[in-house]
Design a protein around this motif. Structure first.
Motif, short mmCIF file in Angstrom:
data_model
loop_
_atom_site.label_atom_id
_atom_site.label_comp_id
_atom_site.label_asym_id
_atom_site.label_seq_id
_atom_site.Cartn_x
_atom_site.Cartn_y
_atom_site.Cartn_z
N ASP A 160 0.81 -1.17 0.05
CA ASP A 160 0.05 -0.04 -0.05
C ASP A 160 0.79 1.20 -0.21
N LEU A 210 2.44 2.07 -3.37
CA LEU A 210 1.48 2.88 -4.19
C LEU A 210 0.92 3.96 -3.92
N ASP A 211 1.52 4.52 -2.68
CA ASP A 211 1.01 5.80 -2.32
C ASP A 211 1.63 7.04 -2.96
N LYS A 212 0.96 8.18 -3.26
CA LYS A 212 1.41 9.23 -4.01
C LYS A 212 2.75 9.99 -3.11
N ASP A 213 2.51 9.84 -1.70
CA ASP A 213 3.55 10.42 -0.91
C ASP A 213 4.77 9.82 -0.76
N THR A 233 5.82 7.85 -3.56
CA THR A 233 6.36 8.19 -4.84
C THR A 233 6.97 9.56 -4.93
N ASN A 234 6.45 10.70 -4.27
CA ASN A 234 6.93 12.00 -4.23
C ASN A 234 8.04 12.00 -3.37
N THR A 249 10.48 9.40 -2.91
CA THR A 249 11.48 9.00 -3.76
C THR A 249 11.98 9.86 -5.12
N ASN A 250 10.59 10.50 -5.68
CA ASN A 250 11.17 11.21 -7.07
C ASN A 250 11.98 12.52 -6.37
N GLU A 251 11.67 13.00 -5.37
CA GLU A 251 12.29 14.43 -4.78
C GLU A 251 13.65 13.93 -4.62
#
Length: 133
Positions: free
Chosen positions: A26, A29-32, A34-35, A37-39
């Motif tokens: 879960d 899959l959460d946008k937080d 993803t954000n 790791t992307n940052e």
């Protein structure tokens, strides 16, 4: 349709293990997450260069990344499973046979501790930033 990221083929009582893996899934899959790791990737990808040579800074950045991921996962698990115990989860994990641990969630967990995968991720992000818009 919901995507299944893991499948754990087990016998016996593995409900605690399955619950923890489900919560990790879960989180991934959460946008937080993803954000987060992307940052991190955006912040550090400029340090990486194509080639076989690995500079010392790569290891330093990789260690930061690994610590950040581990801290985020552990924090999330304590938040969503108040009785979460890393020791209990690791004991359950050690009981599993490799063929019992199949799926993207396990591949993703392993990738967070694999330097080669990490370096390619950083290089890919850097190439993406350098493309003309």
């Amino acid at each position: 349709m919901e995507e299944i990221l893991f499948e754990c083929k087990t016998t016996g009582d593995s409900s605690y293990f399955d619950m923890v893996v489900g919560k990790i899934e879960d989180m991934f899959l959460d946008k937080d997450f993803t954000n987060l790791t992307n940052e991190f990737i955006r912040q550090y990808c400029h340090h990486f260069e194509e080639g076989e040579e690995n500079r010392l800074i790569y290891t330093e950045i990789f260690n930061k990344y690994t610590k950040q991921i581990e801290a985020a996962v552990e924090s999330h698990l304590h938040k969503v499973i108040p009785e979460y115990s890393q020791d209990k989860f690791l004991k359950e994990l050690k009981k599993k046979q490799p063929e019992e641990l199949e799926g993207e969630v396990f591949d993703l967990l392993l990738s967070f501790s694999d330097f080669t995968t990490f370096k390619e991720l950083m290089l890919s992000a850097k190439r993406g930033k350098q493309r003309p818009s």
